[in-house]
Design an enzyme around this catalytic site. Structure first.
Site, short mmCIF file in Angstrom:
data_model
loop_
_atom_site.label_atom_id
_atom_site.label_comp_id
_atom_site.label_asym_id
_atom_site.label_seq_id
_atom_site.Cartn_x
_atom_site.Cartn_y
_atom_site.Cartn_z
CG HIS A 102 -2.71 -31.52 49.26
ND1 HIS A 102 -1.62 -31.04 48.35
CD2 HIS A 102 -3.51 -30.40 49.08
CE1 HIS A 102 -2.07 -30.11 47.60
NE2 HIS A 102 -3.34 -29.52 48.44
CG ASP B 238 -1.55 -28.24 51.04
OD1 ASP B 238 -2.13 -28.29 51.67
OD2 ASP B 238 -1.52 -27.21 49.89
CD1 TRP C 27 -0.49 -30.24 43.68
CD2 TRP C 27 -1.22 -28.53 42.63
NE1 TRP C 27 -1.73 -30.65 43.23
CE2 TRP C 27 -2.30 -29.79 42.55
CE3 TRP C 27 -1.45 -27.64 41.74
CZ2 TRP C 27 -3.57 -29.56 42.38
CZ3 TRP C 27 -2.87 -27.59 41.17
CH2 TRP C 27 -3.92 -28.42 41.50
CG ASP D 109 -2.03 -23.50 49.05
OD1 ASP D 109 -2.84 -22.56 48.57
OD2 ASP D 109 -1.59 -24.79 48.40
CG ASP E 184 -6.79 -25.00 48.97
OD1 ASP E 184 -5.68 -25.23 49.18
OD2 ASP E 184 -7.48 -25.73 48.07
CG ASP F 294 -11.89 -25.70 50.52
OD1 ASP F 294 -11.28 -25.98 49.51
OD2 ASP F 294 -11.55 -24.93 51.21
CD GLU G 292 1.47 -28.34 47.07
OE1 GLU G 292 1.71 -27.65 46.28
OE2 GLU G 292 0.17 -28.15 47.80
CE LYS H 298 -5.65 -31.33 46.08
NZ LYS H 298 -6.11 -30.19 45.14
CG HIS I 84 1.91 -24.87 49.91
ND1 HIS I 84 1.12 -25.36 48.75
CD2 HIS I 84 2.90 -24.12 49.73
CE1 HIS I 84 1.79 -24.69 47.72
NE2 HIS I 84 2.86 -23.84 48.40
C1 RNT Z 1 -3.49 -27.45 45.14
C2 RNT Z 1 -1.97 -27.10 45.79
C3 RNT Z 1 -1.29 -25.98 45.12
C4 RNT Z 1 -2.23 -24.69 44.83
C5 RNT Z 1 -1.40 -23.38 44.40
C6 RNT Z 1 -2.30 -22.54 43.98
O1 RNT Z 1 -4.03 -28.27 45.70
O2 RNT Z 1 -2.29 -26.90 47.16
O3 RNT Z 1 -0.07 -25.88 46.06
O4 RNT Z 1 -3.15 -24.36 46.10
O5 RNT Z 1 -0.24 -24.02 43.70
ZN ZN Z 2 -0.49 -26.42 48.16
#
Ligand code: RNT
Ligand code: ZN
Length: 413
Positions: free
Chosen positions: A258, A255, A183, A322, A292, A290, A222, A224, A282
């Site tokens: 994302h 993820d 990523w 994640d 995460d 956000d 990955e 985004k 993820h």
């Molecule tokens: C960031 C990605 C990535 C990170 C980690 C720390 O948007 O999700 O995967 O969160 O690698």
């Molecule tokens: Zn991620």
């Protein structure tokens, strides 16, 4: 009759074998992200997070050293059911005397030997790995692998190559593949004049990173949609990486924080399974800006688990967590998220998938809807408690977190 026995009867009546479900669940590996314990800072020099990702909060007790982080992970793992893997970032290297001498493009397996020892001691299933393309002075103008500066690009390509070799070492030591997930934060805050050239450069950089054949490594990319301060353009977009992965025979990592708000990863899983024999995840929880937040047992998480289970993809979908929350007890956050994933998988494993599929194929849509709604009221909690009990765990775990906070975290002033 115990509640568990009565629950088993109810599931048996709809054709679901509870014992089988519990056994399967216990063998699904979940890769545990090390970065929840220290707010994603790592130990190789960064003092702030960058690259469009952010932790908020300053709850006391952040792990400041590898030893503290290991102790916290061990505590968290002791409260987590099921099979666990460890997911590391390159920034968590044990540099020792090489600190300040060796940079990220020269890290070696030996800098991660204590992690291997740790993972073996805890009986973990394997170690996954992530090159760290953020929190470093060689991120120039927010760019790494797509930079127009050949020196910047070469540095990060060397980092990627070094990380894949470290992952190969993890695979050999642990006797299990190592997922290497790329990523990068590359993107622009405002309207670009050129959206193509950075992507061509990224494609080239990735080809250089992945050139070496390493049998223990599973490579993933990955995507985004945007990051904080990187709102207008992300080089590694979904379309870019899906095409990259498909043409190079590597893995897409999805993820679920994302994507655009009405896009769902649960529907992307079966789309990719039509073309890929492996997908990586993820698992996280997006809340407004956000991506995460700590994973909770929400509808989309259940849908993700359903797509893994009903498509017989338990061995094809590599599940990793994640999220990072610095505003609450970090160890409790780890455990809550991991248990949420386990609960979602259990929910999915306790459904009569063959019968449901037959209803869809026979166009019995009213009955399908009725049966799916019935599943939501089944006694999942009784099975969950028995699943925990068999592993020496229970639902009553927060006292342990409070004790650890008092005995260990509060002393990290
Ligand atoms: C960031 C990605 C990535 C990170 C980690 C720390 O948007 O999700 O995967 O969160 O690698
Ligand atoms: Zn991620």
């Amino acid at each position: 009759m115990t509640r568990f026995e009565s629950a088993c009867e109810k599931y048996a009546a709809v054709g679901v074998d509870v014992q089988q479900a519990m056994e399967t669940l216990q063998n699904i590996p979940i890769s545990l992200h090390c970065w929840q314990g220290d707010d994603v800072l790592g130990f190789d020099g960064a003092d702030a997070l960058s690259g469009g990702i952010q932790t908020t909060g300053n709850y006391p007790g952040r792990a400041r050293t590898p030893q503290e982080l290991m102790a916290d992970i061990e505590k968290a793992i002791s409260l987590m059911p099921g099979k666990k893997r460890l997911n590391l970032h390159a920034s968590y290297a044990f540099l020792g005397g090489d600190k300040g001498r060796l940079d990220r493009d020269a890290y070696e397996p030996r800098h991660f030997a204590p992690w291997v020892e740790f993972a073996k001691r805890l009986g973990l299933d394997g170690i996954d790995f992530n090159p760290t393309f953020f929190g470093h002075p060689m991120v120039k103008n927010g760019l790494t692998l797509s930079s127009p500066d050949p020196e910047v690009r070469a540095f990060w390509v060397r980092h990627g190559i070094a990380c894949r070799r470290i992952a190969q070492y993890f695979a050999e030591e642990m006797g299990s593949h190592s997922l290497v997930n790329v990523w990068i934060p590359d993107g622009l805050k405002d309207v670009p004049a050129d959206r193509l050239s950075p992507r061509i450069r990224l494609r080239q950089s990735l080809d250089e990173i992945f050139a070496e054949k390493l049998p223990g490594v599973v490579d993933a990319v990955e995507s985004k949609v945007f990051g904080i301060g990187v709102e207008s353009y992300t080089v590694g977009s979904n379309e870019f990486y899906q095409n990259y992965a498909a043409t190079r025979g590597i893995c897409c990592l999805l993820d679920n924080g994302h994507y655009h708000p009405t896009e769902v990863v649960s529907d992307k899983i079966p789309s990719l399974l039509a073309f890929h024999d492996k997908i990586a995840l993820h698992v996280t929880r997006g809340v407004r800006w956000d991506s995460d937040h700590v994973v909770l047992l929400e509808d989309e998480l259940k849908q993700i688990a359903l797509e893994i289970v009903r498509n017989d993809a338990v061995n094809k979908v590599l599940i990793g967590l994640d999220y990072f929350d610095a505003s609450i007890n970090r160890i409790g956050a780890w455990v809550t998220g991991q248990r949420s994933m386990e609960k979602a998988l259990l929910y999915a494993l306790l459904q009569p998938h063959d019968a449901l599929r037959a209803m869809q194929d026979n166009a019995e849509f009213g009955k399908l809807m009725y049966t799916m709604e019935q599943q939501k009221m089944m006694p999942l909690g009784d099975i969950w408690e028995e699943y925990l009990r068999r592993q020496g765990l229970s639902e009553d775990w927060y006292g342990e977190i409070e004790n650890y906070e008092h005995d260990v975290l509060e002393k990290r002033a």
